[in-house]
Design an enzyme around this catalytic site. Structure first.
Site, PDB file in Angstrom:
ATOM      1  N   GLY A  15       0.919  -1.242  -0.036  1.00 19.18           N
ATOM      2  CA  GLY A  15      -0.050  -0.153  -0.107  1.00 19.18           C
ATOM      3  C   GLY A  15       0.814   1.318  -0.041  1.00 19.18           C
ATOM      4  N   GLY A  17       1.246   5.406   1.518  1.00 21.77           N
ATOM      5  CA  GLY A  17       0.742   6.150   2.613  1.00 21.77           C
ATOM      6  C   GLY A  17       1.290   7.462   2.344  1.00 21.77           C
ATOM      7  CG  ASP A 140      -1.591   8.683  12.556  1.00 19.89           C
ATOM      8  OD1 ASP A 140      -1.195   8.536  11.444  1.00 19.89           O
ATOM      9  OD2 ASP A 140      -2.665   8.522  12.919  1.00 19.89           O
TER      10      ASP A 140
HETATM   11  C1  LIG Z   1      -4.232 -12.976   6.845  1.00 24.62           C
HETATM   12  N1  LIG Z   1      -4.923 -12.294   5.944  1.00 24.62           N
HETATM   13  C2  LIG Z   1      -6.234 -12.068   6.144  1.00 24.62           C
HETATM   14  C3  LIG Z   1      -4.475 -10.808   5.917  1.00 24.62           C
HETATM   15  C4  LIG Z   1      -3.147 -10.987   5.028  1.00 24.62           C
HETATM   16  C5  LIG Z   1      -2.543  -9.660   4.821  1.00 24.62           C
HETATM   17  N2  LIG Z   1      -1.064  -9.953   3.949  1.00 24.62           N
HETATM   18  S1  LIG Z   1      -0.839  -8.589   2.991  1.00 24.62           S
HETATM   19  O1  LIG Z   1      -1.730  -8.386   2.289  1.00 24.62           O
HETATM   20  O2  LIG Z   1       0.465  -9.012   2.787  1.00 24.62           O
HETATM   21  C6  LIG Z   1      -0.617  -7.329   4.290  1.00 24.62           C
HETATM   22  C7  LIG Z   1      -1.454  -6.281   4.341  1.00 24.62           C
HETATM   23  C8  LIG Z   1      -1.504  -5.163   5.241  1.00 24.62           C
HETATM   24  C9  LIG Z   1      -0.177  -5.185   6.038  1.00 24.62           C
HETATM   25  C10 LIG Z   1       0.756  -6.172   5.784  1.00 24.62           C
HETATM   26  N3  LIG Z   1       1.973  -6.176   6.532  1.00 24.62           N
HETATM   27  C11 LIG Z   1       2.539  -5.082   6.909  1.00 24.62           C
HETATM   28  N4  LIG Z   1       2.134  -3.544   6.472  1.00 24.62           N
HETATM   29  C12 LIG Z   1       2.845  -2.692   6.840  1.00 24.62           C
HETATM   30  O3  LIG Z   1       2.570  -1.339   6.379  1.00 24.62           O
HETATM   31  C13 LIG Z   1       1.316  -1.441   5.523  1.00 24.62           C
HETATM   32  C14 LIG Z   1       1.315   0.034   4.943  1.00 24.62           C
HETATM   33  C15 LIG Z   1       0.969   0.967   6.073  1.00 24.62           C
HETATM   34  C16 LIG Z   1       1.133   2.430   5.554  1.00 24.62           C
HETATM   35  C17 LIG Z   1       0.012   2.558   4.553  1.00 24.62           C
HETATM   36  C18 LIG Z   1       0.406   1.494   3.340  1.00 24.62           C
HETATM   37  C19 LIG Z   1       0.323   0.208   3.926  1.00 24.62           C
HETATM   38  C20 LIG Z   1       3.953  -2.841   7.209  1.00 24.62           C
HETATM   39  N5  LIG Z   1       4.783  -1.863   8.183  1.00 24.62           N
HETATM   40  C21 LIG Z   1       5.824  -2.518   8.619  1.00 24.62           C
HETATM   41  N6  LIG Z   1       5.737  -3.915   8.710  1.00 24.62           N
HETATM   42  C22 LIG Z   1       4.360  -4.037   7.763  1.00 24.62           C
HETATM   43  N7  LIG Z   1       3.677  -5.192   7.612  1.00 24.62           N
HETATM   44  C23 LIG Z   1       0.627  -7.197   4.989  1.00 24.62           C
END
Ligand SMILES: CN(C)CCCNS(=O)(=O)c1cccc(Nc2nc(OCC3CCCCC3)c3[nH]cnc3n2)c1
Length: 270
Positions: A15, A17, A140
């Site tokens: 994603g 941000g 936040d």
């Molecule tokens: C089990 N399923 C239902 C769920 C599967 C889900 N897997 S997935 O699709 O890869 C998935 C989805 C969302 C998060 C994560 N893991 C994650 N996300 C971060 O930041 C996201 C970011 C934050 C700011 C804005 C943009 C996105 C992190 N920052 C440090 N470590 C992080 N880890 C993994």
């Protein structure tokens, strides 16, 4: 030995941000997964670059089981991009968990909510405990910034808006962006403080119960009616305690974590 971009395979974009883009990556040598937070610092002023450096240094100092782990950084000057290498949280974020429950028409388990309260509280306690010379307020706390690891443990993430408070400099009073869970004192223009993080924690736990934000425009009386009866009086009591309007009377994170109701219920659901 500092890591290089070619040490990693990019698996995809998770994603983006305000900071930039978040990628899921795999280390070619160990096959372990991480995330890259790619920040384009090309247009930052010198002072902002300094702030970015201090925020990254802050991240490297925060070492706690309920805070997303910072591993390293790669400065890619050719593209003026800073890559922050962090722990990948396999369980995704709490906003997705809330949306999924709403979509299925189900409620979250009480045990999960007690663990979320306790583990997010432990992460805040680590931030609020003076780390050497600085005190960190998260600023936040919101479902999109809180993640789950492969065992469903809470990982507080994204200190993008965290501010390093070294005394009361003018910077620490700047609220950049609107906190998702704005406390009454912040609405009135009072400086964001530790108790504001407690208010946000109360809002988070409320939202995990009701699957809607506490103060989404409805009247205050309606507030507690929207917490389903399936949840215990003790859980509602803790939410009400953290949502104490006057921050002077709102509990500290120590009081929340040591509250008999919390201690009893966390051990009950551990
Ligand atoms: C089990 N399923 C239902 C769920 C599967 C889900 N897997 S997935 O699709 O890869 C998935 C989805 C969302 C998060 C994560 N893991 C994650 N996300 C971060 O930041 C996201 C970011 C934050 C700011 C804005 C943009 C996105 C992190 N920052 C440090 N470590 C992080 N880890 C993994």
């Amino acid at each position: 030995m500092s890591p290089k971009l070619e040490d990693y395979d990019v698996m995809g974009i998770i994603g983006s941000g305000s900071f930039g883009t978040c990628y899921k990556v795999r280390n070619r040598n160990t096959n372990e997964y991480f995330v890259w937070k790619a920040i384009d610092y090309g247009n930052l002023t010198e002072s902002r670059k300094q702030l970015l450096v201090s925020e990254v240094n802050l991240l490297s100092e925060l070492n706690h089981p309920n805070i997303v782990k910072y591993y390293n950084r790669i400065l890619h000057k050719e593209t003026t991009t800073l890559y922050i290498i962090m722990e990948w949280c396999q369980g995704g974020d709490l906003l997705s968990v809330i949306k999924h429950a709403k979509k299925l028409g189900t409620w979250l388990e009480e045990g999960f909510i007690w663990r979320a309260l306790y583990q997010t509280g432990r992460a805040l306690q680590a931030c609020h405990t003076r780390l050497g010379r600085v005190t960190v307020l998260h600023r936040d706390i919101k479902p999109a910034n809180i993640f789950l690891d492969h065992r469903g443990n809470i990982k507080l993430g994204d200190f993008g808006l965290a501010r390093v408070l070294q005394g009361d400099n003018e910077y620490s009073q700047t609220i950049i962006g609107t906190p998702y869970y704005m406390s009454p004192e912040v609405v009135k223009g009072t400086k964001y403080n530790r108790k504001s993080d407690i208010w946000a924690l109360g809002c988070l736990i409320y939202e995990l119960c009701a699957l809607v934000q506490p103060f989404s425009g409805s009247d205050i009386q309606e507030l507690y009616n929207r917490i389903p009866d399936r949840y215990s009086e003790n859980l509602v009591k803790m939410i009400q305690l953290m949502l104490t309007v006057q921050h002077e009377f709102r509990p500290t994170i120590e009081m929340v974590l040591h509250h008999p109701v919390v201690v009893t219920n966390v051990s009950k659901y551990e």
